[in-house]
Design a protein around this motif. Structure first.
Motif, PDB file in Angstrom:
ATOM      1  N   VAL A 177       3.087  60.388 -46.156  1.00 58.25           N
ATOM      2  CA  VAL A 177       4.014  59.767 -45.204  1.00 58.25           C
ATOM      3  C   VAL A 177       4.936  58.863 -45.999  1.00 58.25           C
ATOM      4  O   VAL A 177       4.482  58.080 -46.834  1.00 58.25           O
ATOM      5  N   LEU A 203       7.261  63.360 -43.030  1.00 54.67           N
ATOM      6  CA  LEU A 203       5.900  63.888 -43.107  1.00 54.67           C
ATOM      7  C   LEU A 203       5.935  65.108 -44.013  1.00 54.67           C
ATOM      8  O   LEU A 203       6.730  66.026 -43.800  1.00 54.67           O
ATOM      9  N   VAL A 215      -0.709  61.797 -35.848  1.00 55.54           N
ATOM     10  CA  VAL A 215       0.036  60.618 -36.302  1.00 55.54           C
ATOM     11  C   VAL A 215      -0.152  59.493 -35.298  1.00 55.54           C
ATOM     12  O   VAL A 215       0.055  59.672 -34.096  1.00 55.54           O
ATOM     13  N   VAL A 235       4.933  65.957 -32.992  1.00 50.31           N
ATOM     14  CA  VAL A 235       4.522  66.243 -34.373  1.00 50.31           C
ATOM     15  C   VAL A 235       4.242  67.742 -34.468  1.00 50.31           C
ATOM     16  O   VAL A 235       3.639  68.315 -33.560  1.00 50.31           O
ATOM     17  N   ALA A 266      -0.876  59.044 -40.745  1.00 48.58           N
ATOM     18  CA  ALA A 266      -0.971  60.494 -40.528  1.00 48.58           C
ATOM     19  C   ALA A 266      -2.290  60.981 -41.120  1.00 48.58           C
ATOM     20  O   ALA A 266      -2.662  60.597 -42.232  1.00 48.58           O
TER      21      ALA A 266
END
Length: 336
Positions: A177, A203, A215, A235, A266
């Motif tokens: 991340v 990401l 996340v 996501v 994450a």
């Protein structure tokens, strides 16, 4: 006058309820040929480096007339907009499934309301990296639907059956991340309207297997007060190996007077990474007005002090000047 055409490729990799959960656009479908046990939603293949795998793809024409398609294999990637599953076009460079798989026919004509089965061969090179190599077998309609006007939009449609290939060897799930940035917006007058913040981040799948990341977004205010604790939903469910996506999340109800420490975490099976950032929420209009008022008050105080000094100087009497003492004159001495 010749028209300038812009080619748009529409590619379907969906999972509607057609045979074997085929990818389908309403006119034709592409899906794996069913095995002896059951239908398959996608191609799930595994092979050692240097091995060859064979399989069959079905192309179904759902219209009344014949359709001719260009068949090719393609690599998959995540779209930059939302991280969706997409595949390369025919003219793009391939390095995985798109380079290793080859249908028995490059072109196939399918009569109306009929299905044609085409074998394909997938040869994994000796030096192939272990892990997941996603892709698709694509049926492309090479006809271009031309639009009108000086700038015509030409549209080509394609449908692809997903291929999930895993090459034998060590697997490494890894996620990163980064580039966490927060844009804070609030009303000019505190209490009138809602404060919002836009959290943007990158990401990236740095491993060699496909990940389904989760996340979490948390924010703490002064003295550790919880401002936000949320699991994000926008996501990608499949973050492919080596792929990077830029995502944003809107925080409605962000503080208008506080210091917020934001942490984004994450995670996926076998990997977990975090990134942090902070921002100061202040009602800047109020701060500016207070600053201007402070400057004005300061100037008035300085002027008042100077005025008092001048008046004091005018009212104070001048010091008396002492006369210089005169020296007595000597009288002439009397003569005898």
């Amino acid at each position: 006058m010749r028209k300038l055409y812009v080619l748009l490729l529409g590619l379907m990799l969906a999972w509607q309820a057609t045979p074997a959960h085929a990818a389908d656009n309403g006119s034709w479908s592409v899906y794996p040929v069913a095995s002896k046990i059951a239908a398959r939603p996608y191609f799930y293949l595994s092979a050692d480096p240097g091995r060859t795998v064979t399989d069959k793809v079905a192309v179904q024409n759902r219209t009344g007339g014949p359709l001719t398609f260009r068949l090719y294999a393609a690599d998959a990637y995540n779209t930059a907009r939302d991280g969706g599953f997409a595949v390369r076009t025919l003219k793009e460079r391939m390095s995985g499934v798109g380079a290793w798989a080859k249908p028995a026919k490059d072109r196939v004509t399918v009569p109306g309301h009929r299905t044609v089965t085409v074998p394909f061969t997938l040869r994994v090179p000796q030096g192939a990296e272990p892990g997941d190599h996603p892709g698709a077998i694509v049926a492309l309609d090479e006809r271009v639907d031309a639009g009108s006007g000086s700038l015509a939009l030409g549209v080509q449609r394609a449908v692809g059956a997903r291929v999930y290939l895993r090459v034998s060897g060590p697997t490494l799930p890894a996620l990163s991340v980064g580039q966490l940035h927060i844009s804070h917006h609030q009303p000019l007058i505190p209490g009138i309207g809602t404060g919002t913040a836009t959290v943007s981040y990158t990401l990236r799948n740095t491993g060699n297997v496909t990940l389904d990341p989760k996340v979490e977004l948390k924010a703490r205010g002064l003295f550790g007060r919880t401002l936000l604790d949320r699991e994000l939903t926008r996501v990608p469910s499949e973050l492919l190996p080596g792929q990077r996506v830029r995502l944003t999340e809107t925080w409605s109800g962000a503080p208008q007077l506080d210091r917020a420490d934001v942490t984004l975490t994450a995670s996926a099976p076998g990997t977990r990474q975090s990134a942090s950032a902070s921002f100061l929420a202040l009602p800047w209009l109020v701060v500016a007005l207070v600053f201007v008022a402070g400057v004005a008050v300061g100037m008035l105080l300085v002027r008042a002090r100077r005025g008092r000094v001048r008046r004091s100087a005018r009212g104070r009497p001048s010091p008396r000047v002492r006369p210089t003492p005169s020296r007595p004159r000597s009288s002439p001495s009397a003569r005898p």
